[in-house]
Design a protein around this motif. Structure first.
Motif, PDB file in Angstrom:
ATOM      1  N   LEU A   1      -2.203 -12.121   3.902  1.00  0.00           N
ATOM      2  CA  LEU A   1      -1.849 -11.572   5.235  1.00  0.00           C
ATOM      3  C   LEU A   1      -1.682 -10.355   5.425  1.00  0.00           C
ATOM      4  CD1 LEU A   1      -1.233 -14.868   5.537  1.00  0.00           C
ATOM      5  CD2 LEU A   1       0.507 -14.371   7.219  1.00  0.00           C
ATOM      6  N   GLY A   2      -1.207  -9.552   4.454  1.00  0.00           N
ATOM      7  CA  GLY A   2      -1.179  -8.118   4.722  1.00  0.00           C
ATOM      8  C   GLY A   2      -2.401  -7.280   4.730  1.00  0.00           C
ATOM      9  N   GLU A   3      -3.602  -7.956   4.435  1.00  0.00           N
ATOM     10  CA  GLU A   3      -4.990  -7.346   4.653  1.00  0.00           C
ATOM     11  C   GLU A   3      -5.063  -7.467   6.259  1.00  0.00           C
ATOM     12  OE1 GLU A   3      -9.283  -7.237   3.176  1.00  0.00           O
ATOM     13  OE2 GLU A   3      -8.511  -8.977   2.729  1.00  0.00           O
ATOM     14  N   VAL A   4      -5.033  -8.531   6.939  1.00  0.00           N
ATOM     15  CA  VAL A   4      -5.045  -8.606   8.316  1.00  0.00           C
ATOM     16  C   VAL A   4      -4.057  -7.700   9.097  1.00  0.00           C
ATOM     17  CG1 VAL A   4      -4.904 -10.166  10.305  1.00  0.00           C
ATOM     18  CG2 VAL A   4      -5.907 -10.931   8.363  1.00  0.00           C
ATOM     19  N   GLU A   5      -2.974  -7.582   8.502  1.00  0.00           N
ATOM     20  CA  GLU A   5      -1.901  -6.691   9.165  1.00  0.00           C
ATOM     21  C   GLU A   5      -2.317  -5.197   9.114  1.00  0.00           C
ATOM     22  OE1 GLU A   5       1.897  -9.847   8.271  1.00  0.00           O
ATOM     23  OE2 GLU A   5       1.300  -8.230   6.939  1.00  0.00           O
ATOM     24  N   THR A   6      -2.578  -4.833   7.763  1.00  0.00           N
ATOM     25  CA  THR A   6      -3.067  -3.452   7.694  1.00  0.00           C
ATOM     26  C   THR A   6      -4.201  -2.909   8.458  1.00  0.00           C
ATOM     27  OG1 THR A   6      -2.312  -3.467   5.254  1.00  0.00           O
ATOM     28  CG2 THR A   6      -4.097  -1.843   5.736  1.00  0.00           C
TER      29      THR A   6
ATOM     30  N   ARG B   1      -8.365   1.555  18.290  1.00  0.00           N
ATOM     31  CA  ARG B   1     -10.002   1.257  18.330  1.00  0.00           C
ATOM     32  C   ARG B   1     -10.294  -0.174  18.458  1.00  0.00           C
ATOM     33  NH1 ARG B   1      -8.776   5.047  14.788  1.00  0.00           N
ATOM     34  NH2 ARG B   1      -9.648   7.154  14.939  1.00  0.00           N
ATOM     35  N   PRO B   2      -9.889  -0.775  19.861  1.00  0.00           N
ATOM     36  CA  PRO B   2      -9.988  -2.259  19.818  1.00  0.00           C
ATOM     37  C   PRO B   2     -11.276  -2.902  19.424  1.00  0.00           C
ATOM     38  CG  PRO B   2      -9.945  -1.149  22.188  1.00  0.00           C
ATOM     39  CD  PRO B   2      -9.857  -0.123  20.871  1.00  0.00           C
ATOM     40  N   ALA B   3     -12.343  -2.255  19.494  1.00  0.00           N
ATOM     41  CA  ALA B   3     -13.725  -2.794  19.052  1.00  0.00           C
ATOM     42  C   ALA B   3     -14.263  -2.649  17.602  1.00  0.00           C
ATOM     43  CB  ALA B   3     -14.591  -2.064  20.002  1.00  0.00           C
ATOM     44  N   HIS B   4     -13.342  -1.677  16.784  1.00  0.00           N
ATOM     45  CA  HIS B   4     -13.703  -1.543  15.707  1.00  0.00           C
ATOM     46  C   HIS B   4     -12.395  -1.816  14.545  1.00  0.00           C
ATOM     47  CE1 HIS B   4     -17.684  -0.114  16.725  1.00  0.00           C
ATOM     48  NE2 HIS B   4     -17.219   0.991  17.210  1.00  0.00           N
ATOM     49  N   PRO B   5     -12.274  -3.055  13.984  1.00  0.00           N
ATOM     50  CA  PRO B   5     -13.090  -4.145  14.214  1.00  0.00           C
ATOM     51  C   PRO B   5     -12.742  -4.917  15.478  1.00  0.00           C
ATOM     52  CG  PRO B   5     -11.426  -4.594  12.776  1.00  0.00           C
ATOM     53  CD  PRO B   5     -11.453  -3.108  13.140  1.00  0.00           C
ATOM     54  N   VAL B   6     -13.650  -5.730  16.106  1.00  0.00           N
ATOM     55  CA  VAL B   6     -13.392  -6.728  17.154  1.00  0.00           C
ATOM     56  C   VAL B   6     -13.166  -7.859  16.741  1.00  0.00           C
ATOM     57  CG1 VAL B   6     -15.818  -7.460  17.513  1.00  0.00           C
ATOM     58  CG2 VAL B   6     -14.270  -7.220  19.416  1.00  0.00           C
ATOM     59  N   GLY B   7     -13.506  -7.879  15.113  1.00  0.00           N
ATOM     60  CA  GLY B   7     -13.174  -9.395  14.430  1.00  0.00           C
ATOM     61  C   GLY B   7     -12.945  -9.246  13.363  1.00  0.00           C
ATOM     62  N   ILE B   8     -12.271 -10.201  12.478  1.00  0.00           N
ATOM     63  CA  ILE B   8     -11.850 -10.047  10.988  1.00  0.00           C
ATOM     64  C   ILE B   8     -12.273 -11.196  10.326  1.00  0.00           C
ATOM     65  CG2 ILE B   8      -9.711  -9.775   9.518  1.00  0.00           C
ATOM     66  CD1 ILE B   8      -8.434  -8.239  11.699  1.00  0.00           C
ATOM     67  N   VAL B   9     -12.540 -11.009   9.180  1.00  0.00           N
ATOM     68  CA  VAL B   9     -12.915 -12.190   8.291  1.00  0.00           C
ATOM     69  C   VAL B   9     -11.975 -11.962   7.167  1.00  0.00           C
ATOM     70  CG1 VAL B   9     -14.350 -13.249   6.815  1.00  0.00           C
ATOM     71  CG2 VAL B   9     -15.263 -12.540   8.818  1.00  0.00           C
ATOM     72  N   GLY B  10     -11.154 -12.822   7.051  1.00  0.00           N
ATOM     73  CA  GLY B  10      -9.825 -12.602   6.089  1.00  0.00           C
ATOM     74  C   GLY B  10     -10.014 -13.300   4.734  1.00  0.00           C
ATOM     75  N   PHE B  11      -8.920 -13.361   3.898  1.00  0.00           N
ATOM     76  CA  PHE B  11      -9.090 -14.346   2.578  1.00  0.00           C
ATOM     77  C   PHE B  11      -7.993 -15.279   2.888  1.00  0.00           C
ATOM     78  CE2 PHE B  11      -7.257 -15.305  -1.210  1.00  0.00           C
ATOM     79  CZ  PHE B  11      -8.486 -15.549  -2.180  1.00  0.00           C
TER      80      PHE B  11
ATOM     81  N   ILE C   1     -13.026 -16.518   7.387  1.00  0.00           N
ATOM     82  CA  ILE C   1     -12.574 -16.601   5.928  1.00  0.00           C
ATOM     83  C   ILE C   1     -13.575 -16.362   4.736  1.00  0.00           C
ATOM     84  CG2 ILE C   1     -11.289 -17.835   4.085  1.00  0.00           C
ATOM     85  CD1 ILE C   1      -9.619 -17.018   6.433  1.00  0.00           C
ATOM     86  N   ARG C   2     -13.546 -15.552   3.794  1.00  0.00           N
ATOM     87  CA  ARG C   2     -14.342 -15.345   2.719  1.00  0.00           C
ATOM     88  C   ARG C   2     -13.459 -15.305   1.654  1.00  0.00           C
ATOM     89  NH1 ARG C   2     -18.405 -10.395   1.028  1.00  0.00           N
ATOM     90  NH2 ARG C   2     -16.622  -9.312   0.746  1.00  0.00           N
ATOM     91  N   ASN C   3     -13.869 -15.986   0.451  1.00  0.00           N
ATOM     92  CA  ASN C   3     -13.421 -15.830  -0.873  1.00  0.00           C
ATOM     93  C   ASN C   3     -14.502 -15.108  -1.791  1.00  0.00           C
ATOM     94  OD1 ASN C   3     -11.664 -19.076  -1.621  1.00  0.00           O
ATOM     95  ND2 ASN C   3     -11.518 -17.521   0.235  1.00  0.00           N
ATOM     96  N   THR C   4     -13.913 -14.684  -2.822  1.00  0.00           N
ATOM     97  CA  THR C   4     -14.785 -14.039  -3.985  1.00  0.00           C
ATOM     98  C   THR C   4     -15.496 -15.245  -4.717  1.00  0.00           C
ATOM     99  OG1 THR C   4     -13.358 -12.047  -4.177  1.00  0.00           O
ATOM    100  CG2 THR C   4     -14.957 -12.580  -5.932  1.00  0.00           C
ATOM    101  N   THR C   5     -16.864 -15.417  -4.667  1.00  0.00           N
ATOM    102  CA  THR C   5     -17.397 -16.702  -5.091  1.00  0.00           C
ATOM    103  C   THR C   5     -18.757 -15.992  -5.926  1.00  0.00           C
ATOM    104  OG1 THR C   5     -18.670 -16.701  -3.077  1.00  0.00           O
ATOM    105  CG2 THR C   5     -16.536 -18.189  -3.405  1.00  0.00           C
TER     106      THR C   5
END
Length: 347
Positions: free
Chosen positions: A82-87, A95-105, A132-136
């Motif tokens: 969750l710290g990644e999204v918060e960071t 900068r609301p459009a950068h990023p406009v969306g987040i792919v988290g873990f 969501i993305r995992n290391t695969t």
């Protein structure tokens, strides 16, 4: 412990040796895949991406994709991402459009138990969590490595991962998958097992050109194409076109005395890009920068010029699909961001 990176080092002085005129400067763009980080090998945070995104092309918005940035240092391990999204939200607050969306873990090996993690991630994302993305990405040859922490074998095949992927679908999120060409049948099996899940195949489906693979081997190209065709045949799959700066794909532009031109990149990449477009069509494909990973091999301005050259034979609707519409539909991004009224007004 500092882990070695498989990525080429970014050299701003070397990149400055190549400076092209921006092609089609009015083409709106949604950069469908980039990273931000602060690592021993380099720093690339919101200001750095903004500098690249404002270098002539009309980059309206972007999608951030997980890369282990800013994890929490305490609490239950499954909630530390969750710290990644918060960071990222903190870094990009203005900068609301950068990023406009987040792919988290979220660790999909938790299976059905990943649901509370997904709920917390959605809440932490404040409306921006899209996937969501995992290391695969896995291959047994140590020369085939695109991550400082390579994935173990079998994640994409495991029952637990499939159960976690089903939870992602039920949460209304997309699943990004970075897999090598040797894993495409595993991606196909996952897409069949979870038909309600939208799966975005990253980096052209991982064509390989290192270790036991050669970029100029027609058999290897055919194997990649055939595996990708089986994935593309399923309606719940999409593809990101890019990632050619990854060392595993086999290009070594970084060894040249000066950066490649966009014409050079087009000549090298056309066969793979055309194959992706033939299999998925522009309506299910999207361009990505994969910066700063690819920045060690070519500049942002040159990259998007190359994509514009590759898309030039297409009609206007197809070009818009590749440059923003497909990604906006896939990740649920407001199409109004790409209207004429918003041209070059976003930060």
């Amino acid at each position: 412990m500092v882990l070695s990176t498989p990525h080429h080092a970014v050299r701003e002085d070397w990149l400055a040796l190549a400076r092209e005129e921006v092609l089609a400067p009015d083409q709106p763009i949604l950069d469908a895949h980039h990273h931000l980080w602060d690592r021993p090998e380099g720093r690339y945070i919101a200001n750095d991406f903004q500098q690249d995104a404002q270098d002539g092309h009309d980059i309206r918005a972007s999608i951030y994709v997980q890369c282990r940035t800013g994890y929490r240092s305490d609490g239950p391990v499954e909630f530390q991402p969750l710290g990644e999204v918060e960071t990222i939200l903190d870094w990009s607050a203005n900068r609301p459009a950068h990023p406009v969306g987040i792919v988290g873990f979220a660790d999909l090996q938790l299976g059905d138990a990943v649901r509370p993690v997904l709920e917390e991630l959605v809440a932490a994302g404040r409306g921006k969590l899209r996937g969501i993305r995992n290391t695969t990405a896995y291959h047994p040859d140590p020369a085939v490595r695109s991550n400082p922490r390579p994935a173990p074998d079998g994640l994409l095949r495991s029952d637990a991962f499939h159960a976690g992927a089903a939870a992602v679908a039920e949460s209304g999120l997309v699943l990004d998958v970075w897999a090598y060409q040797t894993q495409l049948d595993e991606v196909q099996t996952l897409a069949l097992a979870v038909p309600d899940l939208t799966i975005v195949v990253d980096h052209c489906g991982g064509p390989l050109g290192v270790g036991p693979f050669r970029r100029d081997d027609p058999d290897s190209f055919r194997s990649w194409r055939d595996g990708l065709a089986r994935v593309a045949a399923l309606p719940n799959t999409r593809i990101k076109i890019g990632g050619f700066g990854l060392s595993v794909i086999g290009y070594d532009y970084a060894a040249l005395p000066a950066p490649p031109s966009s014409q050079d990149l087009v000549a090298d990449w056309r066969a793979h890009v055309d194959t992706c477009l033939d299999l998925f069509t522009p309506e299910r494909a999207m361009f990505e920068s994969n910066f700063p990973v690819d920045k060690g091999q070519f500049g942002y301005r040159t990259l998007w010029n190359a994509f514009k050259r590759l898309a030039e034979p297409l009609g206007c609707d197809e070009r818009n699909a590749l440059f923003w519409h497909s990604a906006a539909c896939c990740y649920g991004i407001d199409a109004a961001l790409f209207s004429t009224d918003n041209r070059r007004t976003l930060s």
